[in-house]
Each structure stands twice: as C-alpha cells, then as structure tokens.
Design a protein around this motif. Sequence first.
Motif, short mmCIF file in Angstrom:
data_model
loop_
_atom_site.label_atom_id
_atom_site.label_comp_id
_atom_site.label_asym_id
_atom_site.label_seq_id
_atom_site.Cartn_x
_atom_site.Cartn_y
_atom_site.Cartn_z
N UNK A 26 14.86 41.35 -15.50
CA UNK A 26 15.69 40.62 -16.37
C UNK A 26 14.99 39.65 -17.49
N UNK A 27 13.69 39.26 -17.07
CA UNK A 27 12.92 38.60 -18.22
C UNK A 27 12.62 39.54 -19.12
N UNK A 28 12.09 40.77 -18.78
CA UNK A 28 11.95 41.84 -19.68
C UNK A 28 12.97 42.27 -20.49
N UNK A 61 10.60 37.28 -26.82
CA UNK A 61 11.04 35.93 -26.88
C UNK A 61 11.65 35.59 -25.51
N UNK A 62 11.17 34.52 -24.80
CA UNK A 62 11.72 34.14 -23.49
C UNK A 62 12.91 33.48 -23.81
N UNK A 112 1.11 37.12 -24.68
CA UNK A 112 1.39 37.73 -23.44
C UNK A 112 2.40 37.19 -22.48
N UNK A 113 1.94 37.49 -21.25
CA UNK A 113 2.61 36.81 -20.27
C UNK A 113 2.83 35.41 -20.09
N UNK A 114 2.06 34.82 -20.71
CA UNK A 114 1.66 33.35 -20.58
C UNK A 114 3.23 32.34 -21.19
N UNK A 115 3.69 33.13 -21.96
CA UNK A 115 4.97 32.32 -22.64
C UNK A 115 6.20 32.48 -21.74
N UNK A 116 6.12 33.13 -20.56
CA UNK A 116 7.12 33.33 -19.65
C UNK A 116 7.11 32.25 -18.51
#
Length: 400
Positions: free
Chosen positions: A89-91, A234-235, A262-266
């Motif tokens: 869902x995040x993706x 965009x998260x 990368x992944x850090x924004x989530x």
Amino acid sequence: MKTVFGLNAVRKEFPVTTRMLYLDSAHQTPLALSVRDAVLTFYNEALEMAGPKPIWMRRAEETRVALAEFIGASADEILYTKNTSEGLNIAANALPLKAGDNVLMIEGDHPNNAYAWLNLCRKGVEVRFIKLNGEDSVASAATFAPHIDSRTRAISLSHVTFHAGQRHQIADIGTLCKKHGIYLVIDAMQSIGVLPIDVKELGVSLMAAGCHKGLLVSQGMGFLYVSKEVENLQPAFLAMSGMAHPPADYIATPDDMELRPAAGRFEMGNHNLPNLHALSASLALINKVGVRNIEEHVLLLGDRLLTALDALGVKVIGPRDRQHRAHIYVLDLPVNEWVDYLAQNQVRVSAERGGVRISFAIFNNSIEVDRLVELIKLRLAKEIVAGTPEGDSLLTSIQN
C-alpha cells in the motif's frame, strides 16, 4: 536423500519437529530457539531497565544493514513495515500515478496486492488483470508485453504465488519494465528466506514482504525495499523521521519540507523492536545455512514428494519444472476431509483454493516426506472398495 547442510543441527533449533509434522511454512513458520532467545533478551532488558533505547536503535540499524545485504540492497533502501500489505500500500500510493494511467497484474494473485492497486481506481487509475494459462503457468515478460501501452505505469505481482507455488520470471519482467520505463513492484512474501533474491539483478523498483514465513519471525514485522533509482515518490503519510532536516527544537514549520532519500522518506518513527531482535537472529541462522542451500533443500524435498505422488496417482496443482517452483506443492485432494485427516495424524498443512497445500521449510527432512506419503497411501487404500484387486494391492504395499 542427500542433504545440503547440517540439517540435524538445524532441526534441533525447531522444537516443533519433535511434536508434529509441520508442513505449513507458507502460512507461518514456528520460531527457532535462537530467535525466541533474541526476543527474550529484548523483554528482559525492558523488564529490568525500561529499555536501553540507544542500544535497541543501534541494533535496529544493524539489522537493517543485514537485511539490505541479504537482498543485495543498501540500508537506506530498506523501510520497516508491519507486513506485506502495508508495504504494498505504501508503494501503490507513493508512485506518481494519475487518472488514465494503468497497472498490470496477474489475475488471482494475492488479494492484498490487488486491493492496494484497486484502491487507486477511485483516483482514475485502471488495474488490468492478465489471466495465466492454468495453475502450472508462470509469468514472464511475454505475459505482460502485449498489454503494455503508453499509459502503463507499473507491473505488480508475487515472486512466488501462495496458492500454487509458481515462481514467476521476475528478472525477465524487470528487463521489460526497464525497457518501457515502468515500475516493477514485487510481493516477495513467499520467496524471501527461501530463494536467493538480488533486487538489483531482478530489476525491482519496490519489493514488499513480511517476515513470518521464510524469515522465521512472528507476525507483525515486514519491510519494503525502495530502489534509490526510483524518483518522485511521495509518502501518503509524513512524520518527523521521514524529513531530511528534522527540526532540532521539535517545532514543525512549512519552511523545510525536504524528504529523506529512498526508503527513509516513509519512516514513521518507533519500530517493532521485539521482532527486530528476532529478525537479527533469524538472518544469522539463515545466513549460516545459506539461502541457496535452503532453496536446493526444499527443491529436493519437492522432487521426492512429486515422485511419490506420481506413483500414487495424486495430481499436484502447479508447476513441476524446478526453475518454476519453490517450496509450495498443492495436492488435488478434497480439502475438508484431507486437512482434517492429516491434522488427526499430527500433520499441519493448509487448504488453498480447492487443494491441500504442502509447504517445506529449512527444518523439514525426507523422513517427513515419506511419513506424509504413507499417510496419503493409507487414506487412499481405505477409500478403495475393500476386496478389489486395487485395494488389496495398495493395502499389501503399505503393510510391507
């Protein structure tokens, strides 16, 4: 059957093997002793001192590094999640999709992957389901290529399916996606910890998985891989931990909204620390054995099972070619009566789409395969009318 690693030592890590024939790891794996001990270490520290949080956070980052190395990624490409569904869902919500764009999927893939994308239909995104030619078929670039048009933005599918065990040709699909500038989003729930995975070689944009199957951790822990090559994500949710420059005084302002790469924004803050301790221990165990050895082990068990079932005339739903299967084998037997029968004989399996699912793991052995086959033979013999030549012959073979 020749084993490819110290199987007896591994089996001692899993007390479940002394109590039952556990053939249900595609649903949930039991804990290893070392994994349980790691969790107990965390809870003992919490009991005694309310937590050495700096130490716990350091361990969380060390585990992130280990997990990244395990799939051929870098640590800043790994986000901790609750499960596969959250990661997918995040993706789906992070990709820059707009009305009129379309996403390609396999019909009958795991519903939680499908729902993540179907939820975007309210924004005008179209989800196109592609039908495979039977449960023994696997998806490749040729499966998707005819369906790609100028508005196709992503392809999403499982690496290994939960219901028939197909191992789809992800690297082939990844090459296709790169050619067309399409995102490739993978559900690796059934493959992680069972098959070798190198996200760079596979050409994956984002990959989600939970840790309660091949990664040998309890439910409630997962991860999402986000390639650094994927831009403009965009998260849907935003927290201080996802900011590139979080305010030192803990006062939020709109002046600096730059996101971490990368992944850090989530990132959303506190992690599932007990299960992160478990994951650290499970990765150590899996790496000690070697995931390529695990792959070969479950394939050898599958070879033995398929040969025996062929002799009994029991059909298996799903692919038979080694390169197209992994650890999941679905027997074409009446579900309710057979699952109950096996449970009565201390055999744990699952019912999946009209078949009995057998799924192997790191701790299973050939003796267990033979035991399962003998139980199947016994039940089949009882189903044959007593006194017929077929019934007498089968009963005699079992007695001998």
